[in-house]
Design a protein around this motif. Structure first.
Motif, PDB file in Angstrom:
ATOM      1  N   GLY A 189       0.828  -1.195   0.000  1.00 30.07           N
ATOM      2  CA  GLY A 189       0.000   0.000   0.000  1.00 30.07           C
ATOM      3  C   GLY A 189       0.864   1.247   0.000  1.00 30.07           C
ATOM      4  N   ALA A 190       0.241   2.379   0.246  1.00 29.56           N
ATOM      5  CA  ALA A 190       0.950   3.655   0.214  1.00 29.56           C
ATOM      6  C   ALA A 190       1.734   3.872   1.498  1.00 29.56           C
ATOM      7  N   PRO A 191       2.847   4.628   1.425  1.00 28.20           N
ATOM      8  CA  PRO A 191       3.569   4.964   2.648  1.00 28.20           C
ATOM      9  C   PRO A 191       2.689   5.757   3.608  1.00 28.20           C
ATOM     10  N   THR A 192       2.932   5.556   4.894  1.00 26.51           N
ATOM     11  CA  THR A 192       2.150   6.263   5.910  1.00 26.51           C
ATOM     12  C   THR A 192       2.813   7.557   6.354  1.00 26.51           C
ATOM     13  N   MET A 193       3.994   7.860   5.826  1.00 31.35           N
ATOM     14  CA  MET A 193       4.726   9.053   6.230  1.00 31.35           C
ATOM     15  C   MET A 193       4.231  10.273   5.454  1.00 31.35           C
ATOM     16  N   ASP A 194       4.189  11.414   6.126  1.00 34.45           N
ATOM     17  CA  ASP A 194       3.782  12.649   5.469  1.00 34.45           C
ATOM     18  C   ASP A 194       4.776  13.011   4.373  1.00 34.45           C
ATOM     19  N   PRO A 195       4.302  13.528   3.231  1.00 34.06           N
ATOM     20  CA  PRO A 195       5.217  13.864   2.132  1.00 34.06           C
ATOM     21  C   PRO A 195       6.314  14.842   2.516  1.00 34.06           C
ATOM     22  N   SER A 196       6.047  15.729   3.486  1.00 34.43           N
ATOM     23  CA  SER A 196       7.066  16.692   3.889  1.00 34.43           C
ATOM     24  C   SER A 196       8.272  16.006   4.538  1.00 34.43           C
ATOM     25  N   MET A 197       8.092  14.783   5.022  1.00 33.91           N
ATOM     26  CA  MET A 197       9.190  13.998   5.563  1.00 33.91           C
ATOM     27  C   MET A 197       9.618  12.883   4.610  1.00 33.91           C
ATOM     28  N   LEU A 198       8.663  12.379   3.836  1.00 32.00           N
ATOM     29  CA  LEU A 198       8.955  11.259   2.942  1.00 32.00           C
ATOM     30  C   LEU A 198       9.929  11.658   1.837  1.00 32.00           C
ATOM     31  N   TRP A 199       9.682  12.800   1.184  1.00 33.77           N
ATOM     32  CA  TRP A 199      10.521  13.187   0.052  1.00 33.77           C
ATOM     33  C   TRP A 199      11.961  13.477   0.443  1.00 33.77           C
ATOM     34  N   PRO A 200      12.206  14.221   1.525  1.00 32.92           N
ATOM     35  CA  PRO A 200      13.626  14.370   1.922  1.00 32.92           C
ATOM     36  C   PRO A 200      14.272  13.053   2.326  1.00 32.92           C
ATOM     37  N   LEU A 201      13.504  12.139   2.894  1.00 32.90           N
ATOM     38  CA  LEU A 201      14.046  10.829   3.246  1.00 32.90           C
ATOM     39  C   LEU A 201      14.452  10.064   1.990  1.00 32.90           C
ATOM     40  N   LEU A 202      13.601  10.073   0.981  1.00 29.37           N
ATOM     41  CA  LEU A 202      13.922   9.389  -0.269  1.00 29.37           C
ATOM     42  C   LEU A 202      15.094  10.061  -0.969  1.00 29.37           C
ATOM     43  N   PHE A 203      15.181  11.386  -0.861  1.00 28.83           N
ATOM     44  CA  PHE A 203      16.301  12.087  -1.468  1.00 28.83           C
ATOM     45  C   PHE A 203      17.609  11.693  -0.796  1.00 28.83           C
ATOM     46  N   MET A 204      17.586  11.594   0.536  1.00 29.12           N
ATOM     47  CA  MET A 204      18.793  11.165   1.242  1.00 29.12           C
ATOM     48  C   MET A 204      19.157   9.724   0.892  1.00 29.12           C
ATOM     49  N   ALA A 205      18.152   8.903   0.615  1.00 23.66           N
ATOM     50  CA  ALA A 205      18.440   7.533   0.181  1.00 23.66           C
ATOM     51  C   ALA A 205      19.206   7.546  -1.141  1.00 23.66           C
TER      52      ALA A 205
END
Length: 240
Positions: A189-205
């Protein structure tokens, strides 16, 4: 795959990839640090300590990813006798061990204010610690024999068998009771994290992935150079 069995051809590929990966890392690293330190919001429960997540989670992902790369390279080296695959495995092991150590350290630092303790012997933490020991065991076993070929074979078998630990790490929070939070990004399913935290997390990945590519390329250069020096010395000794 067979085209890359030639070390010189593989060296040319590394020389092509390295400057692009290094440029991407130099550009993306300051952007990622600014994003996670100044732009991403603090958590309403965890406060500013949630920023450890932007190092801890990508490091944990990379610990698993690098081990999978290492084990796959070992399997290719064992099955197809690919001469470069073993070099990729050897070059990846110290990098993966560092990622695992970072994940363990940042997890302990993050766990202290959240759980009230630096460490608990739950399934997720224990299985990641086992992963760290697998990396160390691979590096130690590879050089534990007088015959280098025996050492590489024993280390490769250990790496392949150790793959069973990867799904245990991934699904441990679902299979057993644990203090570690369940998956919030890599889940059905979809991630449960808010996009304001999800996108920087994915960028750091992505930043961590670029760092792995850069570090791997540098280590591959060293490994290939050492292999050429060893082959030259053997040829000189035989000529004498």
């Amino acid at each position: 795959m067979h085209a890359l069995a030639n070390p010189l051809r593989f060296q040319r590929l590394v020389d092509i990839v390295l400057p692009w990966a290094l440029a991407g890392l130099i550009i993306s690293l300051p952007i990622g640090l600014y994003w996670v330190l100044a732009v991403a919001p603090a958590d309403y429960q965890q406060g500013e300590s949630v920023r450890i997540m932007y190092v801890h989670v990508p490091a944990a992902w990379m610990a698993l990813f690098v081990y999978l790369v290492m084990a796959t390279a070992c399997a290719v080296a064992l099955i197809w006798k690919h001469p470069v695959a073993g070099i990729v495995a050897s070059a990846s092991a110290p990098i993966g061990a560092c990622f695992t150590a970072i994940a363990l350290f940042t997890g302990s630092v993050w766990g202290k204010p959240m759980w009230g303790t630096w460490w608990v012997w739950d399934a997720r933490l224990t299985s990641v610690l086992i992963l760290f020991f697998l990396y160390l065991g691979f590096m130690a076993l590879k050089d534990a024999f007088d015959d280098p070929e025996r050492g590489r074979r024993a280390a490769a078998i250990l790496a392949i068998v150790g793959v069973v630990n990867l799904p245990i790490i991934k699904f441990s929070v679902d299979w057993w009771n644990t203090l570690h939070q369940p998956a919030s990004v890599l889940r059905w399913g979809a991630p449960t994290m808010d996009p304001s935290m999800l996108w920087p997390l994915l960028f750091m990945a992505v930043v961590f992935k670029l760092y792995y590519v850069v570090a791997l390329c540098f280590r591959l250069r060293g490994e290939l150079q050492a292999q050429r020096v060893t082959a030259l010395r053997m040829a000189q000794s035989q000529a004498v």
